[in-house]
Design a protein around this motif. Structure first.
Motif, short mmCIF file in Angstrom:
data_model
loop_
_atom_site.label_atom_id
_atom_site.label_comp_id
_atom_site.label_asym_id
_atom_site.label_seq_id
_atom_site.Cartn_x
_atom_site.Cartn_y
_atom_site.Cartn_z
N GLN A 148 0.80 -1.23 0.00
CA GLN A 148 0.00 0.00 0.00
C GLN A 148 0.83 1.27 0.00
O GLN A 148 0.30 2.35 -0.20
CB GLN A 148 -0.94 0.02 1.22
N GLN A 149 2.11 1.16 0.27
CA GLN A 149 2.89 2.39 0.44
C GLN A 149 3.36 2.96 -0.89
O GLN A 149 3.57 2.23 -1.86
CB GLN A 149 4.08 2.15 1.38
N ASP A 150 3.53 4.30 -0.91
CA ASP A 150 4.13 4.94 -2.08
C ASP A 150 5.13 6.01 -1.61
O ASP A 150 5.41 6.95 -2.30
CB ASP A 150 3.04 5.59 -2.94
N THR A 159 11.46 4.65 -1.77
CA THR A 159 12.07 4.13 -2.99
C THR A 159 12.37 2.64 -2.80
O THR A 159 12.52 1.90 -3.74
CB THR A 159 13.38 4.86 -3.33
N LYS A 201 11.41 8.38 -0.31
CA LYS A 201 11.64 9.08 -1.58
C LYS A 201 12.27 10.44 -1.27
O LYS A 201 11.96 11.04 -0.24
CB LYS A 201 10.30 9.28 -2.30
N ARG A 242 1.08 10.09 6.08
CA ARG A 242 0.60 9.10 5.11
C ARG A 242 0.22 7.81 5.83
O ARG A 242 -0.80 7.19 5.54
CB ARG A 242 1.71 8.79 4.08
#
Lengths: 889, 111
Positions: free
Chosen positions: A152-154, A157, A295, A306
C-alpha cells in the motif's frame, strides 16, 4: 598574534627564512659599501660589517623566533627535551605510562564497544537516509502487516522486512547452528549492496510459493567454501531443506542488525518451506523489522501522516482472527511511524546501554585516579627538578617557556600511554565482547577503529595530560630561583605547599577509590548472591539436552512415541537417576504465560491474573529436585484424552486459591476467544525461579506433556546424572541409536545458569578488576606521600626522639597522619558514592545501593590499605637515629 | 618572552624607528640605522643585531607594513612603512618617553 598568522607562518617557514637572509645580506652589503666609501679595504670592510652586526646565526635565530613563535621547530625541541627528561627517570616513566595505558586503554575499550553498538552507521549506501517503520507498542511487525505496508505504500524508494533465523547445517547428531536472516525481496536493493559472486535476491525471488534460494554471507562463503566461485547454483541444506545458492554478498556487509552476523540471507517467502505453509499468514507472530529509504524530499512527518491514512487499511488486512475483543481494539488503534535509523536495528542497545554507561563511568574514574597518581609523582619529581628549573630561570628562561616544556612532557607521556592503551583496548574490548557472547548467542561487533574512536582516544589523552600536568606546571611556575638556589633545594615553605597539594591529591584518589570499590563490591556481591542463591531446583548434576525432531518428518503421534522411547532409553543408561522433558527450561530467559481464572468468570488479560506456564513429563520434579509438597506427580494416567490436570507451584496456589494446598481445586485459561475446560490441580510443588535468577518466586502452572506440549518438534530433556560432562558421550550415543534423524545440543544446567546473565557478569568482572586497580594505585599514592612526608620531617622526628619521644609514639604520629588523609577521602567518597551508585542500581540484587555495610566495608579496606602503605615509612621514621638526623642539619 | 633589562632599550628603539618612518616615509633597515645615527649626531647608534628582530616584531604587531623593493643602487631591500596602528603606538611611546624623561630629570634635579 592571531592563530591564523601563526599558521601562516608555519606554512611560510622557508619564505621567512629566505626573507631574513636576504634582508641581512642587504644590510651587510650596504654597510660594506659605506665602509669602503670611507676608504676601507673591501675584505676588511666585510669583516667589520659582520662584526658590527654581531653573531649572525644568533640574530637570525632571534628574528626567526619572533616570526615562528610556537612553531613546529620549538615543539620538536620541546619534544626532544621531553624524551630526554623521561629517559632520565625510567621508573617514573614506566609506572606512569603503564597506569595511563590501563586508564586510557580501558576508556578506549569501553568506548569502542559503545561506538560499535550505538554510534556506528551501517556499512551500506547512504545509511543516514534509512528509516525504521515501527508500530506503537513494539518495533516488530507480523508478516500480514508487512505485506499490507509493502503493497500500500508509495512513500519509499525501497522498503524491506527482515528477521533473525537459525538453522542447523547438520541433519543428525550434534546440531551445527548457523545464524541466518529472513529478508524480503527489496532487502539488498534498498541497502544498496553489491554481490561478490553471482546475484543477490530481488523482489522477483520473494513471492508466495517461491523456491528456497539463499545468498551467502562473504565470510561464510570464505570459511565454508574456501571462496569457490562455482558455488552458485549449488544447494545447501538448512534443517534438512535444500536451498539453492544464487550468490554471495559483498564483504563487510552484515545486514541491518548490529550485533548479528548472519551467515546466509534467505527470502521471507521460503519460510513456507521450513516452517510450514501457514507460517506467512501467522497474524500474531511479531518478528519482522521493517526498514525503508524514503523518496527524496519526503519528510518523516509527511510519511507519518501518510501512515495515519493507511492505518485502517493495514489493520483490516492484518487483523488477528482469534484475539479477544479488548486486544482487537488495541490492534486497531496502533499507529505506525518512521524513525531515522542510520545505525540499523539492534537488540543490544537497550540491553547494554546501562551497562556500557556504568562501565564508561568506572573507567573514567579509574583514569582520574591514575591521573591523580601521576600528578603526585610529577609533584615529587618537580621537587627534585626544582634546582634544574631554578638554574634555567636564573639563566633567563621564561616561565611560560618552562611551563610549556613541562606540558609537552605531560602530553608526550599521555600519548605514550594512549598508544599502549590502544593495544590494551583492542585486546580488552574483544575479551569483553566474548564475555557478553557466552550466553549462547554470539555477538559480532565491528570494533575496528574509526575516526570517532581516534578522536575519542586523542581527546582522552589530551585531557589526561592536562589533568595530571597542570598542577605540577603551575607549581613550577611559582619557583623562586633565588630562594631555591640559596636553600639548596630545602625551601621549607614550598615543601609544605607540595605536601598540601600531595595530600589533596591522595585524598581525592581515596575518594574515587571508595566509589569504585563500593560499586565493585555491590556488583560482585550481587553476582555472587545470584550465582549461589537457591533457585528452588538442583543446579548441579543436571544435563540439558535439546532435540530437534523435524528432520525425521514424523507425525505428532510418531514424534510423541519417539520422545517416550528416548525417555526410557535415557532412564536405562547407567548413571542417569531421572529423566524428563520440559517445554521451557528453567532460567533460560524465555517464558510462556497466560491468564488464569479460578471462579469460572471470564478470563481478563491483566497483569495480576497472569501465571507462568510450563509443560513437563513425569519425573521432572524428581530430576530437578523440586519437592512435591502435596498431591502427586504426573504419570501414565495423564493422557491426551484424560481430564485436564495440572501441578502448581506453592506461590500459584497461595496467590490464586489462597491456600498452600490447592489439590482438587480447578482453574481455567483461555485459548483464543474461548474459555478452556476447567483444569484440576493434582499436586503442589516448591517454588522455583522461572525466567531468570533475578525474578521473584512467581506463580507457575505445570501441565503434563501429554496435554500441554504434545507432538512438539523441539523437545528439551533434563537428565539428573552423576557427572553431566562424563555422561554426554553416552547420551549422544543413545540418541543416535534411538532417534537417528534428530539433531541435538547439550549443556549442563550449571553452565547455563552461570552464563544466564552475561551483562551482569561482565559488569561485575570489569568493575571488580578496576576497583582492584584503583586500590593498587591508591596504595602507591599513599606510600609515596607518606615516604615523602617522613623524609621531610626527618629532622623534626630526630628532635622528638632526642627529647625522649618513644618509638611507638612516632609510629602513631605517622599513622594518625595517614588516617587523616584517608578519612578526608572517605568523607568525600561517601558523598560521591550516593550519587554514583545510582548507575549500578539496575544491576544489584538483594542489596540496597547505599548499603551501609558495603560502604563501611569499603572504608575499612581503605583504612587497612592506608595502614599498610604507611607501615614502612612509619617504621623508618621510628628507627631514625636522632644523632645522625640532627647532624645533617 | 621574558621581560628583561633590554625592554627599555627595545621600547626606545621602537619609538625611534616609528618616529623615523613617520617623518621620512618608507625606508629599509639600513637607511633607518643610518638616519638615526645621522640625526642624533652620532649620539645614538642602533645595535644592528637588535634592529631586525624589532622590525619583524613591529610588523607582526601591525605597526609597520613591510614590502620588498629595489634601492637606487638596484639592490633588493625590504622597505618598511608606518601604519595607522603604528602612528597610534608612536603617540603612546612618545608619551611614555616624555614621562620617563621627566621622571628621570626630576630625580636627577633633586639634591
Amino acid at each position: 598574534m592571531s592563530w591564523f598568522d601563526r599558521l601562516r607562518n608555519h606554512s611560510r617557514d622557508d619564505d621567512v627564512a629566505r626573507d631574513i637572509d636576504r634582508e641581512m645580506a642587504f644590510h651587510l652589503a650596504e654597510r660594506t659599501d659605506d665602509l669602503v666609501g670611507r676608504g676601507m679595504q673591501p675584505d676588511a670592510a666585510r669583516r667589520e660589517a659582520r662584526r658590527r652586526f654581531g653573531n649572525l646565526g644568533l640574530q637570525k635565530e632571534r628574528t626567526r623566533e619572533r616570526d615562528l613563535f610556537a612553531s613546529l621547530d620549538i615543539l620538536l625541541r620541546d619534544l626532544r627535551y621531553a624524551v630526554r627528561a623521561l629517559r632520565l627517570s625510567p621508573v617514573f616513566t614506566i609506572v606512569a605510562a603503564l597506569s595511563l595505558a590501563l586508564g586510557i586503554g580501558a576508556n578506549t575499550a569501553i568506548f569502542s564497544i559503545l561506538n560499535a553498538v550505538m554510534l556506528k552507521s551501517l556499512p551500506v549506501d547512504h545509511p543516514e537516509e534509512l528509516v525504521a517503520v515501527v508500530r506503537s507498542g513494539g518495533t516488530e511487525l507480523t508478516n500480514p502487516i508487512w505485506e499490507a505496508i509493502r503493497d500500500q505504500q508509495d512513500m519509499f524508494t525501497g522498503a524491506f522486512a527482515s528477521a533473525d533465523a537459525a538453522f542447523s547445517l547438520a541433519e543428525s547428531g550434534e546440531a551445527r547452528r548457523i545464524d541466518a536472516q529472513w529478508v524480503s525481496g527489496a532487502f539488498f536493493s534498498t541497502l544498496g549492496v553489491q554481490p561478490a559472486v553471482g546475484r543477490l535476491l530481488t523482489t522477483a525471488d520473494d513471492y508466495r510459493g517461491c523456491p528456497a534460494t539463499v545468498v551467502l554471507n562473504y565470510d561464510f562463503w570464505q570459511s565454508e567454501y574456501g571462496g569457490e566461485r562455482a558455488v552458485v547454483g549449488k544447494s545447501i541444506r538448512f534443517d534438512g531443506h535444500p536451498f539453492t545458492i544464487v550468490g554471495v554478498s559483498a564483504p563487510r556487509f552484515f545486514g541491518a542488525k548490529v550485533g548479528r552476523r548472519p551467515q546466509a540471507f534467505v527470502p521471507l517467502c521460503s519460510q513456507a518451506v521450513t516452517d510450514g505453509p501457514n507460517a506467512l499468514d501467522a497474524r500474531s507472530r511479531w518478528y519482522l523489522q521493517v526498514m525503508a529509504r524514503p523518496k527524496p524530499g519526503l519528510s518523516l512527518q509527511a510519511i507519518d501522516a501518510r501512515f495515519a491514512a493507511l492505518t485502517p487499511g493495514i489493520a483490516e488486512a492484518a487483523m488477528p482472527t482469534n484475539w479477544p475483543p479488548e486486544l482487537i481494539d488495541g490492534f486497531r488503534k496502533a499507529t505506525y511511524t518512521v524513525v531515522s535509523s542510520a545505525t540499523g536495528f539492534s537488540d543490544l542497545r537497550l540491553q547494554y546501554r546501562t551497562a556500557l554507561v556504568e562501565l564508561m563511568v568506572v573507567v573514567g574514574l579509574v583514569l582520574l585516579v591514575a591521573c591523580a597518581n601521576i600528578a603526585n609523582l610529577l609533584l615529587a619529581r618537580g621537587t627534585t627538578r626544582r634546582r634544574e628549573i631554578a638554574v634555567r630561570l636564573a639563566l633567563g628562561a621564561g616561565r611560560g617557556r618552562i611551563a610549556r616544556q613541562l606540558v609537552t612532557e605531560s602530553l608526550l607521556l599521555a600519548f605514550i600511554g594512549a598508544a599502549l592503551g590502544a593495544l590494551f583496548a583492542a585486546w580488552g574490548s574483544r575479551l569483553l565482547v566474548a564475555m557478553l557472547s557466552e550466553s549462547g548467542q554470539a555477538i559480532a561487533l565491528d570494533l575496528a577503529p574509526d575516526g570517532r574512536m581516534l578522536a575519542f582516544t586523542t581527546g582522552v589523552a589530551v585531557l589526561a595530560a592536562l589533568l595530571f600536568g597542570v598542577v605540577p606546571a603551575w607549581q613550577v611556575s611559582r619557583v623562586d630561583p633565588q630562594a631555591v638556589l640559596k636553600a639548596q633545594g630545602r625551601g621549607v615553605s614550598e615543601a609544605r605547599g607540595r605536601l598540601a597539594m600531595g595530600r589533596a591529591l591522595v585524598s581525592f584518589q581515596i575518594a574515587l577509590s571508595l566509589v569504585l570499590i563500593t560499586a565493585a563490591a555491590l556488583l560482585v556481591g550481587s553476582w555472587r548472591r545470584l550465582a549461589t542463591l537457591d533457585p528452588g531446583f538442583r543446579r548441579e548434576q543436571v544435563l540439558l539436552l535439546s532435540a530437534d525432531l523435524r528432520g525425521a518428518k514424523l507425525s505428532p503421534d510418531e514424534r510423541d512415541a519417539s520422545v517416550n522411547r528416548l525417555l526410557s532409553r535415557f532412564r536405562a543408561l547407567p548413571g542417569v537417576r531421572a529423566a524428563a522433558t520440559v517445554a521451557v527450561t528453567p532460567v533460560s530467559g524465555s517464558g510462556w504465560n497466560n491468564a488464569v481464572s479460578v471462579n469460572g468468570a471470564r478470563v481478563v488479560l491483566k497483569r495480576d491474573a497472569m501465571s507462568w506456564f510450563n509443560a513437563v513429563s513425569e519425573d521432572y520434579f524428581k530430576a530437578l529436585g523440586i519437592p512435591v509438597l502435596a498431591g502427586r506427580d504426573f504419570d501414565t494416567r495423564d493422557t491426551p484424552t484424560s481430564p485436564p490436570v495440572a501441578i502448581v507451584s506453592q506461590s500459584m496456589a497461595q496467590k490464586f486459591f489462597g491456600t498452600p494446598n490447592a489439590v482438587g481445586r480447578t482453574f481455567q485459561t483461555m485459548e483464543g476467544r474461548e474459555m478452556d475446560a476447567p483444569v484440576t490441580v493434582i499436586g503442589v510443588v516448591g517454588n522455583t525461579k522461572y525466567r531468570s535468577l533475578r525474578d521473584s518466586l512467581t506463580p507457575v502452572v505445570y501441565l503434563p506433556r501429554a496435554q500441554g506440549a504434545r507432538g512438539d518438534e523441539r523437545v528439551n530433556f533434563v537428565l539428573f546424572v552423576e557427572a553431566p560432562d562424563a555422561a554426554m558421550p553416552t547420551v549422544r550415543q543413545a540418541v543416535a541409536e534411538t532417534a537417528p534423524r534428530a539433531t541435538i545440543t547439550m549443556n549442563t544446567l550449571e553452565r547455563q545458569l552461570d552464563r544466564s546473565m552475561p551483562v551482569m557478569r561482565a559488569t561485575a568482572t570489569v568493575s571488580g578488576f578496576f576497583g582492584g586497580l584503583a586500590l593498587v594505585l591508591a596504595t602507591i599514592g599513599l606510600y609515596g606521600l607518606m615516604s615523602y612526608s617522613v623524609a621531610r620531617r626527618r629532622n623534626e622526628i630526630g628532635v622528638r626522639i632526642a627529647l625522649g619521644a618513644e618509638r611507638g609514639r612516632v609510629v602513631r604520629m605517622v599513622l594518625s597522619d595517614v588516617s587523616r588523609v584517608v578519612a578526608t577521602g572517605i568523607v568525600i567518597g561517601v558523598g560521591l558514592s550516593f550519587a554514583a551508585t545510582k548507575l549500578v542500581a539496575s544491576f544489584i540484587y538483594d542489596v540496597r545501593r547505599n548499603d551501609p555495610a558495603t560502604l563501611s566495608g569499603s572504608a575499612l579496606v581503605l583504612f587497612a590499605i592506608g595502614a599498610a602503605a604507611a607501615a614502612w615509612p612509619a617504621w623508618r621514621a621510628a628507627s631514625i637515629d636522632p644523632v645522625s638526623a640532627l647532624r645533617e642539619e | 618572552m621574558a621581560r628583561s633589562r633590554n625592554d627599555i632599550l627595545q621600547g626606545t628603539l621602537a619609538l625611534l624607528v616609528l618616529k623615523t618612518l613617520d617623518a621620512q616615509g618608507p625606508m629599509h633597515g639600513y637607511a633607518i640605522t643610518a638616519h638615526i645615527q645621522r640625526v642624533s649626531a652620532d649620539l645614538l647608534r642602533v645595535e644592528e643585531g637588535s634592529l631586525y628582530p624589532a622590525l619583524h616584531r613591529m610588523a607582526q604587531d601591525g605597526w609597520l607594513r613591510a614590502e620588498w623593493g629595489t634601492t637606487e643602487k638596484n639592490r633588493e631591500a625590504r622597505f618598511y612603512e608606518i601604519t595607522a596602528d603604528g602612528r597610534k603606538q608612536l603617540a603612546v611611546e612618545q608619551e611614555n618617553w616624555d614621562r620617563l624623561r621627566n621622571g628621570v630629570a626630576r630625580v636627577l634635579r633633586y639634591t
